[in-house]
Design an enzyme around this catalytic site. Structure first.
Site, PDB file in Angstrom:
ATOM      1  N   SER A 246       0.753  12.166  -2.297  1.00 49.20           N
ATOM      2  CA  SER A 246       1.889  12.005  -1.406  1.00 49.20           C
ATOM      3  C   SER A 246       3.137  11.840  -2.250  1.00 49.20           C
ATOM      4  CB  SER A 246       1.693  10.777  -0.506  1.00 49.20           C
ATOM      5  OG  SER A 246       1.684   9.591  -1.293  1.00 49.20           O
ATOM      6  N   LYS A 247       4.286  11.686  -1.593  1.00 48.77           N
ATOM      7  CA  LYS A 247       5.543  11.570  -2.341  1.00 48.77           C
ATOM      8  C   LYS A 247       5.541  10.363  -3.268  1.00 48.77           C
ATOM      9  CE  LYS A 247       8.667  14.117   0.670  1.00 48.77           C
ATOM     10  NZ  LYS A 247       9.910  14.066   1.469  1.00 48.77           N
ATOM     11  N   ARG A 248       4.867   9.301  -2.853  1.00 52.91           N
ATOM     12  CA  ARG A 248       4.865   8.118  -3.723  1.00 52.91           C
ATOM     13  C   ARG A 248       4.046   8.359  -4.990  1.00 52.91           C
ATOM     14  NH1 ARG A 248       0.261   4.810  -3.057  1.00 52.91           N
ATOM     15  NH2 ARG A 248      -1.164   5.544  -1.438  1.00 52.91           N
TER      16      ARG A 248
END
Length: 476
Positions: A246-248
């Site tokens: 994911s973006k994190r």
């Protein structure tokens, strides 16, 4: 030669076929890289096809972002970019062939009827089979819209995958797939098969989220009597915690890594090692990667995104990069510094002189900019807090005596300056720290910097002496 290389002895042809609904995702960039490397390894062809049949979600801005990302990464494609949407008439033509051969049929079920049939099939543990498989179209109500469905065989589907091995699905897992929607537009799995066949694609390397599509597409290949390409479904990239990326975790677009200061060759090298291995080798030039890349090196286990490793690998490529190129690339990153640094000839000359040392101390272009700050900060600069601590009255008196000796120094080279600093400390009868700490404060203001003799050599005689004089006179 391994069995995955040749497909009926055809010239190797690969493709990258993104949907233009956003930027070039890091996972897509890796897929493109693997296909590019495989084609280049075998002297084959690498195509770019934009799968833009979903007109509601496809945008020109997204197409431009994908092209920009691939270009920055250095993944050049062969020939023109292919638009899947523009090939819709060909897709319809192939569906007509399947209808004529009895491999497809028109289905007049309403959406509500299909849902009832699907629920019933699920309850009975079988695939959806339309009642129109064997009913004549003459029984259809006049003016009733229809879809065209694939007549799915009632036999298991077997896919020999270059990464996953032999994969088998029971017939009950595959419905009568829609090939053409009621508006006459082709569906994804049909369009992909037709395009890959017409483009002569021999090998399809993609994420294993397409594995089931590989099974469905194999059925269509077989129904048309076309040779299947070699499929290689690579596990998706995960985050450090083992969860879906994911973006994190770093699931960003390629341009985001560019803007963070990574080199394209550094990101290419890192993505290469995300799911592929060649012995214990970690650092690859493009030539080495092309020479070594085979499908046999692809891993069956998911790769994990690790930004520390990315920094490590990019740092190696920073150290290898040409000094002149790095000067050009680092200029836009100077705006991270506390002071506004003008793009002048002096700025570039200082950077170029120091680059052989500076580039070995930075993992990214942003770090390189911060490592360059001591060279570029405008004078006079005021020292405060911790940075000013080494400059007490005694230290300023010592700087004055050092200034006099340095002003008379014949050769302003790293070696001559290092020797002079050593001699001065001995003449003062103090440890080198008593000389080095105030001098470093005066020259760099506490900014990261290499050895003092190098700092002075990079700054040049005039700038170095002026900075020392500024701090000598600061409280005068």
């Amino acid at each position: 030669m391994n069995s995955h290389v040749q497909n009926n002895d055809k010239p190797i042809r690969t493709r990258f076929a993104p949907s233009p609904t956003g930027f070039l995702h890091i996972g897509g960039a890796r897929t493109a890289l693997f296909n590019w490397l495989f084609a280049r390894h075998h002297g084959g062809t690498f195509y770019l096809r934009i799968e833009d049949t979903d007109r509601a979600r496809s945008t020109q801005a997204a197409i431009d972002a994908i092209l920009e990302g691939l270009t920055w990464l250095g993944l050049d494609w062969d020939g023109d970019v292919v638009s899947q949407f523009e090939r819709a008439p060909r897709h319809v033509e192939v569906v007509d062939e399947l209808l004529a051969a009895g491999k497809a049929f028109k289905c007049y079920c309403t959406t509500e009827e299909v849902q009832v049939l699907r629920d019933q099939a699920f309850a009975e543990g079988r695939a959806l089979r339309s009642p129109w498989r064997d009913r004549p179209a003459s029984e259809a109500p006049a003016g009733t819209p229809f879809v065209v469905r694939f007549r799915a065989p009632d036999s298991d589907v077997v896919l020999d995958d270059a990464v996953q091995g032999t994969v088998r699905w029971a017939a009950k897992e595959f419905d009568d797939l829609i090939l053409l929607r009621s508006d006459g537009s082709p569906t994804y799995n049909l369009a992909v098969v037709v395009d890959d066949h017409d483009m002569g694609i021999t090998h399809i390397v993609r994420g294993d989220d397409h594995l089931v599509n590989g099974g469905r597409q194999s059925q269509i290949y077989d129904a048309l009597g076309w040779d299947r390409p070699v499929f290689a479904h690579v596990p998706l990239i995960h985050g450090q915690d083992g969860k879906k990326l994911s973006k994190r975790h770093g699931a960003l677009g390629a341009e985001a890594y560019r803007d963070m200061g990574y080199l394209p060759e550094g990101l290419r090298n890192y993505l290469l090692r995300l799911g592929w291995a060649h012995g214990d080798q970690e650092i690859f030039s493009d030539e080495e990667a092309i020479a070594a890349f085979t499908l046999d090196g692809l891993n069956k286990a998911p790769a994990r995104m690790d930004l520390d490793k990315l920094n490590h690998i990019n740092g190696h490529h920073m150290a290898r990069a040409a000094d002149v190129r790095l000067v050009e690339l680092v200029m836009p990153f100077l705006d991270v510094l506390e002071d506004r640094i003008a793009d002048t000839q002096i700025t570039r000359e200082r950077l170029l002189a120091a680059m052989p040392v500076l580039k070995t101390r930075a993992a990214t272009l942003e770090e390189l900019a911060r490592q360059s700050y001591f060279l570029l900060r405008p004078r006079p600069f005021r020292l405060e807090g911790k940075a000013a601590k080494p400059l007490d009255d005694e230290a300023r008196q010592r700087l004055y005596r050092l200034f006099t000796r340095l002003s008379d120094l014949d050769g302003w080279t790293d070696e001559a300056l290092a020797a002079e600093l050593k001699n001065f400390a001995e003449a003062e009868e103090v440890g080198f720290g008593k000389v080095g700490q105030p001098l470093r404060a005066a020259l760099t203001g506490g900014a990261p910097a290499p050895d003092l003799s190098l700092v002075m050599a990079f700054l040049g005689r005039g700038e170095a002496l002026d900075r020392i004089k500024d701090q000598m006179m600061a409280d005068a």
